[in-house]
Design an enzyme around this catalytic site. Structure first.
Site, mmCIF file in Angstrom:
data_model
loop_
_atom_site.group_PDB
_atom_site.id
_atom_site.type_symbol
_atom_site.label_atom_id
_atom_site.label_comp_id
_atom_site.label_asym_id
_atom_site.label_seq_id
_atom_site.Cartn_x
_atom_site.Cartn_y
_atom_site.Cartn_z
ATOM 1 N N SER A 113 7.837 43.010 -24.700
ATOM 2 C CA SER A 113 8.951 42.991 -23.983
ATOM 3 C C SER A 113 9.131 42.033 -22.630
ATOM 4 C CB SER A 113 9.347 44.532 -23.433
ATOM 5 O OG SER A 113 8.577 44.716 -22.496
ATOM 6 N N GLY A 114 10.347 42.088 -22.002
ATOM 7 C CA GLY A 114 10.237 41.307 -20.828
ATOM 8 C C GLY A 114 10.469 39.727 -20.865
ATOM 9 N N TYR A 123 0.443 41.110 -4.775
ATOM 10 C CA TYR A 123 1.183 40.693 -5.612
ATOM 11 C C TYR A 123 1.805 39.443 -4.853
ATOM 12 C CZ TYR A 123 4.946 39.636 -8.923
ATOM 13 O OH TYR A 123 5.866 39.059 -10.143
ATOM 14 N N SER A 126 6.983 33.865 -8.247
ATOM 15 C CA SER A 126 8.017 34.717 -7.650
ATOM 16 C C SER A 126 8.540 34.370 -6.661
ATOM 17 C CB SER A 126 7.303 35.832 -7.458
ATOM 18 O OG SER A 126 8.006 36.956 -6.926
ATOM 19 N N GLY A 180 8.337 37.336 -21.110
ATOM 20 C CA GLY A 180 7.455 36.580 -22.325
ATOM 21 C C GLY A 180 8.155 36.837 -23.643
#
Length: 331
Positions: free
Chosen positions: A11-12, A192, A170, A14
């Site tokens: 999902s997402g 992160y 990000s 990708g």
């Protein structure tokens, strides 16, 4: 043409990226990489459901495990003579915590929109060591990708035709979260953010070293996407309650892309660009207007190029130690 795409889950961004790339060019050969065989097959089935004639193969790899990275690199070198694109998209954010006190303070000081679009000051994580004795977030989000790229150089470096690395970074990538003396971020709580800033640094140096060999690197930000990673930050029912508010915020915060399809906008845009005309110091952000129109916004990265070079040397040292440990997996 072969596109290698690291898809962390079925999902997402990708998955959306794979589907959108096939919409752009149905002739490409997609090689998707997931952490386990079942996710690989599920992802492949989802892609073929909408593109039944597509060429889709799979490999299994855990970017947080060095032995797995070296094995899959060897497999890819055996299966392919060349890679045109490598999308480096796998990432983790374990045990995320929201600092509601900081969020309230941001609301009172007028900084809340900045905090909501960058997660600066409101998002922390608890990291841990992996089986290789490395910090898990650093390894999965950056070093595993770096090792993979280094092992795939024979398939990427050619003056005949440019090859592309496209890293998912990000807006949370911040210099303040990164330290050269603690580049794995063992002592902090923003692993992160640190790993994404390290990604930006790595891309800058890769361009310096490999552009003349036909390899180009770019970084993108998908914006705030509702995905499996996002749903771990707050309970799902809270996200559902917040969604109307988030749609409203998008009128003021264009990086609230929200859907994986919108989040893949910059990835797909780069697929269509000539790399020699791109600025290596720019991050390409997926954006969505309040009315739902997707577009790409280039933003200059705030990276110290001297620090980038020093960090790259540390990556090479860590790579050397890793290869010595896993010498039996090398050709």
């Amino acid at each position: 043409r072969v596109v290698s795409d690291t898809v962390p889950l079925c999902s997402g961004v990708g998955l959306a990226l794979c589907q959108r790339l096939l919409e752009e060019d149905g002739r490409i050969h997609l090689c998707i990489a997931c952490r386990n065989a079942q996710k690989n097959e599920d992802t492949r089935d989802l892609i073929l459901a909408s593109h039944p004639a597509a060429q889709v193969s799979t490999v299994e790899v855990d970017l947080g495990n060095m032995a797995s990275v070296l094995r899959v690199a060897r497999e890819l070198r055996c299966r392919f003579q060349r890679l045109d694109f490598v999308y480096l998209n796998a990432g983790i954010m374990p045990n995320p915590h929201v600092n509601f006190k900081a969020l309230w303070h941001g609301l009172l000081t007028g900084k809340v929109l900045h905090m909501l679009t960058t997660a600066e000051g409101i998002m922390t994580q608890t990291d841990r060591l992996n089986g290789d004795g490395l910090q898990e977030v650093f390894t999965t989000n950056l070093f595993g990708h770096f090792m993979l790229v280094r092992q795939l150089e024979p398939l990427l470096c050619s003056n005949e035709k440019p090859a592309r690395l496209i890293w998912t970074s990000s807006s949370n990538a911040r210099e303040s979260a990164f330290s050269l003396s603690d580049f794995q971020h063992a002592k902090g709580q923003e692993s992160y953010s640190s790993s994404k800033y390290a990604t930006d640094l790595t891309s800058v140096v890769l361009n310096r070293r490999f552009n003349k060999q036909g390899l180009y690197s770019s970084v993108v930000c998908p914006g705030l996407v509702m995905s499996n990673m996002t749903y771990r930050i707050l309970p799902v029912f809270l996200w559902k309650l917040l969604m109307p508010v988030m749609w409203l915020i998008r009128f003021f915060a264009k990086t609230y892309t929200l859907t994986p399809y919108n989040g893949a906008e910059a990835h797909v845009w780069l697929f269509k660009q000539k790399p020699e005309y791109l600025d290596p110091l720019v991050k390409y952000h997926s954006c969505t207007s309040g009315l739902g129109k997707s577009y790409v916004e280039p933003r200059k990265m705030e990276v110290d190029e001297e620090i980038a070079e020093k960090f790259y040397q540390k990556l090479l040292e860590l790579e050397k130690q890793t290869l010595e440990r896993y010498n039996d997996l090398l050709d």
